[in-house]
Scaffold this motif. Structure first.
Motif, mmCIF file in Angstrom:
data_model
loop_
_atom_site.group_PDB
_atom_site.id
_atom_site.type_symbol
_atom_site.label_atom_id
_atom_site.label_comp_id
_atom_site.label_asym_id
_atom_site.label_seq_id
_atom_site.Cartn_x
_atom_site.Cartn_y
_atom_site.Cartn_z
ATOM 1 N N TYR A 29 0.825 -1.209 0.000
ATOM 2 C CA TYR A 29 0.000 0.000 0.000
ATOM 3 C C TYR A 29 0.863 1.266 0.000
ATOM 4 O O TYR A 29 0.484 2.281 -0.573
ATOM 5 C CB TYR A 29 -0.930 0.038 1.218
ATOM 6 N N THR A 41 -0.924 12.052 -6.630
ATOM 7 C CA THR A 41 -2.091 11.255 -7.012
ATOM 8 C C THR A 41 -2.934 10.915 -5.787
ATOM 9 O O THR A 41 -4.168 11.004 -5.813
ATOM 10 C CB THR A 41 -1.649 9.973 -7.735
ATOM 11 N N PHE A 42 -2.277 10.541 -4.699
ATOM 12 C CA PHE A 42 -2.995 10.180 -3.473
ATOM 13 C C PHE A 42 -3.728 11.389 -2.903
ATOM 14 O O PHE A 42 -4.897 11.291 -2.510
ATOM 15 C CB PHE A 42 -2.019 9.599 -2.448
ATOM 16 N N VAL A 43 -3.090 12.537 -2.874
ATOM 17 C CA VAL A 43 -3.730 13.756 -2.367
ATOM 18 C C VAL A 43 -4.927 14.114 -3.246
ATOM 19 O O VAL A 43 -6.002 14.464 -2.744
ATOM 20 C CB VAL A 43 -2.722 14.919 -2.276
ATOM 21 N N SER A 44 -4.792 13.960 -4.554
ATOM 22 C CA SER A 44 -5.896 14.232 -5.464
ATOM 23 C C SER A 44 -7.052 13.266 -5.194
ATOM 24 O O SER A 44 -8.221 13.668 -5.159
ATOM 25 C CB SER A 44 -5.421 14.093 -6.913
ATOM 26 N N TYR A 45 -6.728 12.006 -4.979
ATOM 27 C CA TYR A 45 -7.743 10.997 -4.656
ATOM 28 C C TYR A 45 -8.483 11.380 -3.372
ATOM 29 O O TYR A 45 -9.710 11.338 -3.309
ATOM 30 C CB TYR A 45 -7.081 9.630 -4.510
ATOM 31 N N LEU A 46 -7.727 11.758 -2.347
ATOM 32 C CA LEU A 46 -8.360 12.143 -1.077
ATOM 33 C C LEU A 46 -9.276 13.343 -1.264
ATOM 34 O O LEU A 46 -10.373 13.382 -0.695
ATOM 35 C CB LEU A 46 -7.301 12.442 -0.017
ATOM 36 N N ARG A 47 -8.846 14.315 -2.062
ATOM 37 C CA ARG A 47 -9.692 15.490 -2.309
ATOM 38 C C ARG A 47 -10.996 15.093 -2.983
ATOM 39 O O ARG A 47 -12.064 15.602 -2.654
ATOM 40 C CB ARG A 47 -8.955 16.494 -3.188
ATOM 41 N N ASP A 48 -10.910 14.175 -3.955
ATOM 42 C CA ASP A 48 -12.102 13.768 -4.705
ATOM 43 C C ASP A 48 -13.023 12.870 -3.893
ATOM 44 O O ASP A 48 -14.235 13.043 -3.892
ATOM 45 C CB ASP A 48 -11.704 13.032 -5.988
ATOM 46 N N VAL A 49 -12.445 11.900 -3.212
ATOM 47 C CA VAL A 49 -13.238 10.870 -2.558
ATOM 48 C C VAL A 49 -13.610 11.224 -1.123
ATOM 49 O O VAL A 49 -14.693 10.898 -0.659
ATOM 50 C CB VAL A 49 -12.494 9.516 -2.605
ATOM 51 N N MET A 50 -12.708 11.874 -0.437
ATOM 52 C CA MET A 50 -12.922 12.141 0.984
ATOM 53 C C MET A 50 -13.339 13.580 1.254
ATOM 54 O O MET A 50 -13.294 14.033 2.383
ATOM 55 C CB MET A 50 -11.634 11.845 1.770
ATOM 56 N N ALA A 51 -13.768 14.279 0.232
ATOM 57 C CA ALA A 51 -14.146 15.677 0.398
ATOM 58 C C ALA A 51 -15.292 15.806 1.392
ATOM 59 O O ALA A 51 -16.270 15.064 1.317
ATOM 60 C CB ALA A 51 -14.552 16.277 -0.946
#
Length: 144
Positions: A29, A41-51
């Motif tokens: 992981y 990429t991970f920060v972008s994912y968190l912004r999109d999914v965990m907003a």
């Protein structure tokens, strides 16, 4: 790690898995986070999914469904660990309260990776859930 050991029923030796699998999982992981691109990429994912707005919308939809007695669109099994260092133990009951049709199971001796810490218990819960007919209000299946 050597040849796999198994218990009397032929299942992998869970004690052996608990000693080695979490490190292997952590490496797997964590590997993408060793590069600048992986971190972006991970920060972008968190912004999109965990907003927060996304969670607020989700909670609002759950509240709306509950207020009009509309079931969740599919059967839902929630498995949470009381020892999870990442997700507070109260999260499972809070989510279950928002989704009355959900089945909540809380594990006592697992971490965030319950499928690794308690594979037999998690497998039994999932198989039982999949083997049980799930009916919504008036005996219908959800979204029927």
């Amino acid at each position: 790690m050597g040849p796999a050991r198994h218990d009397a029923l032929g299942a992998p030796d869970c004690a052996l898995l608990r000693r080695h699998a979490p490190l292997e999982e952590a490496r797997e992981y964590g590997a993408p986070l060793t590069t600048a691109e992986g971190i972006r990429t991970f920060v972008s994912y968190l912004r999109d999914v965990m907003a927060p707005s996304g969670f607020a919308d989700f909670i609002g939809e759950l509240d709306r469904r509950r207020s009009v007695r509309q079931p969740f669109p599919m059967p839902l099994l929630l498995i949470y660990s009381r020892q999870d260092p990442m997700v507070p133990p109260a999260t499972g009951p809070k989510l279950a309260a928002l989704i009355p049709d959900a089945q909540l199971h809380q594990l006592d001796r697992s971490s965030h990776f319950a499928h690794v810490d308690s594979p037999a218990e998690v497998t039994a819960l999932v198989l039982d859930f999949l083997d049980t007919p799930h009916l919504g209000p008036n005996g219908s299946t959800p979204e029927q």
